[in-house]
Design a protein around this motif. Structure first.
Motif, PDB file in Angstrom:
ATOM      1  N   MET A  54       0.862  -1.168   0.000  1.00  0.00           N
ATOM      2  CA  MET A  54       0.000   0.000   0.000  1.00  0.00           C
ATOM      3  C   MET A  54       0.909   1.232   0.000  1.00  0.00           C
ATOM      4  O   MET A  54       1.864   1.297   0.750  1.00  0.00           O
ATOM      5  N   ASN A  55       0.613   2.208  -0.844  1.00  0.00           N
ATOM      6  CA  ASN A  55       1.466   3.383  -0.905  1.00  0.00           C
ATOM      7  C   ASN A  55       1.120   4.380   0.194  1.00  0.00           C
ATOM      8  O   ASN A  55       0.114   4.263   0.866  1.00  0.00           O
ATOM      9  N   GLU A  56       1.996   5.372   0.350  1.00  0.00           N
ATOM     10  CA  GLU A  56       1.842   6.344   1.433  1.00  0.00           C
ATOM     11  C   GLU A  56       0.551   7.138   1.323  1.00  0.00           C
ATOM     12  O   GLU A  56      -0.088   7.448   2.314  1.00  0.00           O
ATOM     13  N   MET A  57       0.117   7.465   0.094  1.00  0.00           N
ATOM     14  CA  MET A  57      -1.065   8.303  -0.066  1.00  0.00           C
ATOM     15  C   MET A  57      -2.346   7.579   0.320  1.00  0.00           C
ATOM     16  O   MET A  57      -3.310   8.204   0.715  1.00  0.00           O
ATOM     17  N   SER A  58      -2.356   6.256   0.231  1.00  0.00           N
ATOM     18  CA  SER A  58      -3.591   5.552   0.538  1.00  0.00           C
ATOM     19  C   SER A  58      -3.643   5.080   1.981  1.00  0.00           C
ATOM     20  O   SER A  58      -4.607   4.478   2.389  1.00  0.00           O
ATOM     21  N   SER A  59      -2.640   5.350   2.747  1.00  0.00           N
ATOM     22  CA  SER A  59      -2.589   4.871   4.122  1.00  0.00           C
ATOM     23  C   SER A  59      -2.910   5.974   5.115  1.00  0.00           C
ATOM     24  O   SER A  59      -2.205   6.964   5.195  1.00  0.00           O
ATOM     25  N   MET A  60      -4.001   5.806   5.874  1.00  0.00           N
ATOM     26  CA  MET A  60      -4.331   6.796   6.897  1.00  0.00           C
ATOM     27  C   MET A  60      -3.276   6.786   7.991  1.00  0.00           C
ATOM     28  O   MET A  60      -3.019   7.792   8.623  1.00  0.00           O
ATOM     29  N   GLY A  61      -2.637   5.639   8.211  1.00  0.00           N
ATOM     30  CA  GLY A  61      -1.585   5.583   9.216  1.00  0.00           C
ATOM     31  C   GLY A  61      -0.431   6.500   8.876  1.00  0.00           C
ATOM     32  O   GLY A  61       0.239   7.037   9.747  1.00  0.00           O
ATOM     33  N   ALA A  62      -0.182   6.693   7.587  1.00  0.00           N
ATOM     34  CA  ALA A  62       0.917   7.539   7.159  1.00  0.00           C
ATOM     35  C   ALA A  62       0.679   9.006   7.506  1.00  0.00           C
ATOM     36  O   ALA A  62       1.616   9.769   7.638  1.00  0.00           O
ATOM     37  N   ILE A  63      -0.581   9.405   7.675  1.00  0.00           N
ATOM     38  CA  ILE A  63      -0.848  10.802   8.003  1.00  0.00           C
ATOM     39  C   ILE A  63      -1.351  10.967   9.424  1.00  0.00           C
ATOM     40  O   ILE A  63      -1.672  12.057   9.852  1.00  0.00           O
ATOM     41  N   GLY A  64      -1.421   9.897  10.159  1.00  0.00           N
ATOM     42  CA  GLY A  64      -1.819   9.992  11.554  1.00  0.00           C
ATOM     43  C   GLY A  64      -3.315  10.130  11.761  1.00  0.00           C
ATOM     44  O   GLY A  64      -3.747  10.653  12.766  1.00  0.00           O
ATOM     45  N   GLY A  65      -4.120   9.686  10.836  1.00  0.00           N
ATOM     46  CA  GLY A  65      -5.573   9.779  10.995  1.00  0.00           C
ATOM     47  C   GLY A  65      -6.088  11.131  10.563  1.00  0.00           C
ATOM     48  O   GLY A  65      -5.345  11.994  10.120  1.00  0.00           O
ATOM     49  N   LEU A  66      -7.378  11.336  10.728  1.00  0.00           N
ATOM     50  CA  LEU A  66      -7.984  12.588  10.283  1.00  0.00           C
ATOM     51  C   LEU A  66      -7.590  13.769  11.153  1.00  0.00           C
ATOM     52  O   LEU A  66      -7.592  14.895  10.696  1.00  0.00           O
ATOM     53  N   VAL A 108       0.367  18.400   0.439  1.00  0.00           N
ATOM     54  CA  VAL A 108      -0.720  18.079  -0.482  1.00  0.00           C
ATOM     55  C   VAL A 108      -1.033  16.584  -0.431  1.00  0.00           C
ATOM     56  O   VAL A 108      -2.198  16.180  -0.381  1.00  0.00           O
ATOM     57  N   GLU A 109       0.006  15.763  -0.412  1.00  0.00           N
ATOM     58  CA  GLU A 109      -0.177  14.311  -0.414  1.00  0.00           C
ATOM     59  C   GLU A 109      -0.981  13.846   0.799  1.00  0.00           C
ATOM     60  O   GLU A 109      -1.822  12.952   0.695  1.00  0.00           O
ATOM     61  N   ALA A 110      -0.731  14.433   1.948  1.00  0.00           N
ATOM     62  CA  ALA A 110      -1.445  14.047   3.172  1.00  0.00           C
ATOM     63  C   ALA A 110      -2.907  14.462   3.105  1.00  0.00           C
ATOM     64  O   ALA A 110      -3.794  13.699   3.502  1.00  0.00           O
ATOM     65  N   ALA A 111      -3.181  15.657   2.586  1.00  0.00           N
ATOM     66  CA  ALA A 111      -4.571  16.115   2.458  1.00  0.00           C
ATOM     67  C   ALA A 111      -5.335  15.236   1.471  1.00  0.00           C
ATOM     68  O   ALA A 111      -6.484  14.859   1.715  1.00  0.00           O
ATOM     69  N   ILE A 112      -4.699  14.884   0.369  1.00  0.00           N
ATOM     70  CA  ILE A 112      -5.333  14.014  -0.624  1.00  0.00           C
ATOM     71  C   ILE A 112      -5.596  12.639  -0.020  1.00  0.00           C
ATOM     72  O   ILE A 112      -6.671  12.061  -0.223  1.00  0.00           O
ATOM     73  N   ALA A 113      -4.645  12.113   0.739  1.00  0.00           N
ATOM     74  CA  ALA A 113      -4.832  10.808   1.380  1.00  0.00           C
ATOM     75  C   ALA A 113      -6.020  10.843   2.337  1.00  0.00           C
ATOM     76  O   ALA A 113      -6.792   9.889   2.414  1.00  0.00           O
ATOM     77  N   ALA A 114      -6.179  11.941   3.057  1.00  0.00           N
ATOM     78  CA  ALA A 114      -7.316  12.069   3.978  1.00  0.00           C
ATOM     79  C   ALA A 114      -8.629  12.079   3.214  1.00  0.00           C
ATOM     80  O   ALA A 114      -9.588  11.397   3.588  1.00  0.00           O
TER      81      ALA A 114
END
Length: 124
Positions: free
Chosen positions: A1-13, A50-56
């Motif tokens: 799973m890539n970084e953009m699709s992982s909520m864990g990568a951004i620490g949740g909402l 941007v990547e983190a916002a898109i992932a969220a």
């Protein structure tokens, strides 16, 4: 799973990278009121990438009626390219921007589900 699709990568909402609030209700309350908050206290950490916002946005349930996304002023570039990427992702998932509020160092963007377009596909 890539970084953009992982909520864990951004620490949740509402994690280390940024914050979003969501509303799963189908109905709007009759007397919807906004609580009064101190202007000096903010508990939201806006997205700074941007990547983190898109992932969220991509992690949200498509049935969601509305949500808010906090985005740092550092992503407000001259041409609006970074916000265009975030908004394009939201539009592709069926949400349109309806407003934003400027806060100290960030904006809170409000998105709502787009009404279903009737007659989009006509049978021939």
């Amino acid at each position: 799973m890539n970084e953009m699709s992982s909520m864990g990568a951004i620490g949740g909402l509402n994690g280390m990278e940024g914050g979003a609030s969501v509303n799963f209700s189908a109905e709007h309350p009759a007397n919807e009121s906004t609580p009064v908050r101190s202007k000096g206290v903010t508990h939201v950490r806006p997205f700074t990438r941007v990547e983190a916002a898109i992932a969220a946005v991509e992690s949200l349930d498509r049935e969601l009626k509305k949500f808010e996304l906090a985005v740092a002023d550092s992503l407000q570039d001259y041409l609006g390219v970074q916000m265009a990427q975030i908004t394009d992702c939201a539009l592709a998932r069926g949400w349109e921007p309806v407003s934003f509020m400027q806060k100290d160092g960030f904006r809170v963007y409000r998105y709502e589900a787009m009404p279903a377009y009737k007659g989009r596909r006509k049978k021939r």
